[in-house]
Design an enzyme around this catalytic site. Structure first.
Site, PDB file in Angstrom:
ATOM      1  N   HIS A 176      23.484 -32.790  22.958  1.00 39.67           N
ATOM      2  CA  HIS A 176      23.819 -34.211  22.851  1.00 39.67           C
ATOM      3  C   HIS A 176      22.569 -34.995  22.412  1.00 39.67           C
ATOM      4  CE1 HIS A 176      24.270 -38.328  24.447  1.00 39.67           C
ATOM      5  NE2 HIS A 176      25.522 -38.171  24.051  1.00 39.67           N
ATOM      6  N   VAL A 178      20.733 -37.406  23.418  1.00 37.11           N
ATOM      7  CA  VAL A 178      19.583 -37.741  24.266  1.00 37.11           C
ATOM      8  C   VAL A 178      18.835 -36.492  24.758  1.00 37.11           C
ATOM      9  CG1 VAL A 178      20.498 -39.941  25.097  1.00 37.11           C
ATOM     10  CG2 VAL A 178      20.925 -37.857  26.425  1.00 37.11           C
ATOM     11  N   LYS A 179      19.358 -35.310  24.515  1.00 38.18           N
ATOM     12  CA  LYS A 179      18.768 -34.092  25.070  1.00 38.18           C
ATOM     13  C   LYS A 179      17.571 -33.611  24.240  1.00 38.18           C
ATOM     14  CE  LYS A 179      21.812 -34.465  28.293  1.00 38.18           C
ATOM     15  NZ  LYS A 179      23.106 -33.872  28.478  1.00 38.18           N
ATOM     16  N   ASN A 180      16.971 -32.478  24.667  1.00 37.48           N
ATOM     17  CA  ASN A 180      15.687 -32.064  24.073  1.00 37.48           C
ATOM     18  C   ASN A 180      15.749 -31.787  22.575  1.00 37.48           C
ATOM     19  OD1 ASN A 180      14.733 -32.209  26.676  1.00 37.48           O
ATOM     20  ND2 ASN A 180      14.995 -30.028  27.074  1.00 37.48           N
ATOM     21  N   MET A 181      16.892 -31.297  22.117  1.00 39.04           N
ATOM     22  CA  MET A 181      17.139 -31.126  20.674  1.00 39.04           C
ATOM     23  C   MET A 181      18.609 -31.423  20.448  1.00 39.04           C
ATOM     24  SD  MET A 181      17.067 -26.963  20.383  1.00 39.04           S
ATOM     25  CE  MET A 181      18.383 -26.797  19.166  1.00 39.04           C
TER      26      MET A 181
END
Ligand SMILES: *Cc1c(COP(=O)(O)O)cnc(C)c1O
Length: 387
Positions: free
Chosen positions: A182, A184-187
């Site tokens: 998603h 907002v996640k790290n990638m």
């Protein structure tokens, strides 16, 4: 009006965009070769034997539950300090979600609390690596082994992290591990997720569940009438992603370690700036953990500061700093109260953490000037309310 820095955001570079444009010109924009290409990259990166890319971590958790055979009558244990999806996935399988309170130091599920919640019906444990900080997997694994329980890691925050020197997703102390891509996640690919496992049978089942339950694998069919032939042996879904998303993910994965290095250097600056601020507690990183820092979540004693969290967030916002509360304890949601009888007070450590929780901006794309701005604004706002 200053531009507000959000608590998290993606970093899509020109080279990512070029990759996607190239993928869009291919003959196949879904179910093409880019999916398997990214799965291969993810296997290499994590050390897992098998990877199945899906449309979201929520989809991944759902089919992981089904592949593990979780069914009505079973119970699954997870943390209240998580996004809804971790517990929802247990409900999707028809099982009962049972929560185990958190360790107040790491905010992760407490192994001792897991042990308290195990019954004869318990089948699965879903540890969530909150903010990216790995759970105490040795202890959780020992409990699961003793009771023959399955461990499905919700690693939505933790791609790129390590536990005792092994990548999250290496599956040294779990059966499956689920990532989120998603925004907002790290990638990211906007939306997306993946399940990794070392179990070959589960791998085949996960692939079938991702696509309606159908198989074209001759070894898994009753018969084979010709090249058009496929068979359905179970009820699956359409949980696929497109090839251009998979291509974007491959491109993002090649930057993941540098994103994390950048985030960790920002965390170091935040830690130094905020450590010792009255009524503010910085996050910890245990000796077994290497956190990719999906979030920088502080604990703030708003009562002692004499300010409501809402007013504190407003003051930050006036300085151009976004912030967010992650998470509202899942067992306090009306759905979980009404359907499973949970109530406020059931999980005091998670509820106490919720009262103090505030995440401030952390993402690789933050410039040094942005970081300075966050530090100055946060310090200013803390002083405003002190006393
Ligand atoms: C974001 C998140 C999910 C869901 O991820 P999606 O890819 O948006 O479905 C699940 N668990 C946790 C802990 C998350 O933060």
């Amino acid at each position: 009006m200053k531009k507000i820095l959000p608590y998290s955001r993606q970093w899509i570079r020109e080279k990512d965009i070029r990759t996607v444009v190239k993928a869009l010109r291919d003959d196949f924009i879904t179910t093409g070769w880019h999916i398997e290409h990214f799965e291969e990259k993810l296997r290499e990166y994590t050390g897992a034997k098998y990877a199945v890319v899906v449309s979201s971590a929520s989809a991944g958790l759902h089919i992981a539950m089904l592949a593990a055979g979780i069914k009505p009558g079973d119970e699954g244990i997870t943390t209240p300090n998580t996004f809804l999806a971790s517990a929802n996935s247990i409900c999707y399988a028809g099982a009962k979600p049972v929560f185990a309170d958190i360790d107040p130091e790491t905010k992760n599920i407490s192994p001792a609390q897991i042990e308290r919640r195990i019954t004869r019906k318990t089948k699965v444990i879903v540890p969530v690596h909150y903010a990216g900080h790995p759970c105490d997997m040795d202890a959780i694994h020992a409990i699961a082994k003793k009771r023959k329980l399955i461990i499905i890691e919700d690693a939505a925050h933790a791609v790129g992290g390590s536990y005792r020197g092994k990548k999250i997703g290496a599956l040294t102390r779990s059966d499956m591990c689920v990532f989120s891509f998603h925004a907002v996640k790290n990638m990211t690919a906007g939306e997306g997720g993946a399940v990794v496992t070392n179990n070959e049978e589960w791998y085949h089942v996960l692939r079938e569940l991702r696509s309606h339950g159908l198989t074209r694998d001759k070894a898994r069919m009753e018969k084979h009438e010709g090249r058009w032939w496929y068979e359905q042996h179970r009820l699956g879904f359409n949980y696929r992603i497109t090839d251009y998303q998979a291509m974007l993910l491959a491109s993002q994965l090649s930057d993941l370690d540098s994103f994390i290095r950048r985030k960790r250097s920002i965390v170091k600056r935040y830690d130094e700036a905020f450590d010792g601020t009255p009524h503010v507690r910085i996050p910890v990183e245990k000796e077994y953990a290497f956190s990719p820092y999906h979030l920088y979540a502080l604990e703030i004693d708003f009562n002692a500061l004499g300010v409501s969290r809402e007013a504190f967030m407003d003051a930050l916002s006036k300085e151009g700093i976004g912030s967010q509360v992650l998470y509202i304890p899942v067992h306090t949601q009306p759905y979980y109260r009404k359907n499973f009888g949970y109530k406020q007070g059931d999980y005091p450590a998670a509820e106490d953490h919720y009262q103090r929780n505030l995440a401030i901006p952390l993402y690789a794309k933050l410039s040094d000037a942005d970081v300075q701005r966050v530090i100055r604004a946060f310090t200013k706002v803390c002083r405003m309310f002190k006393g």
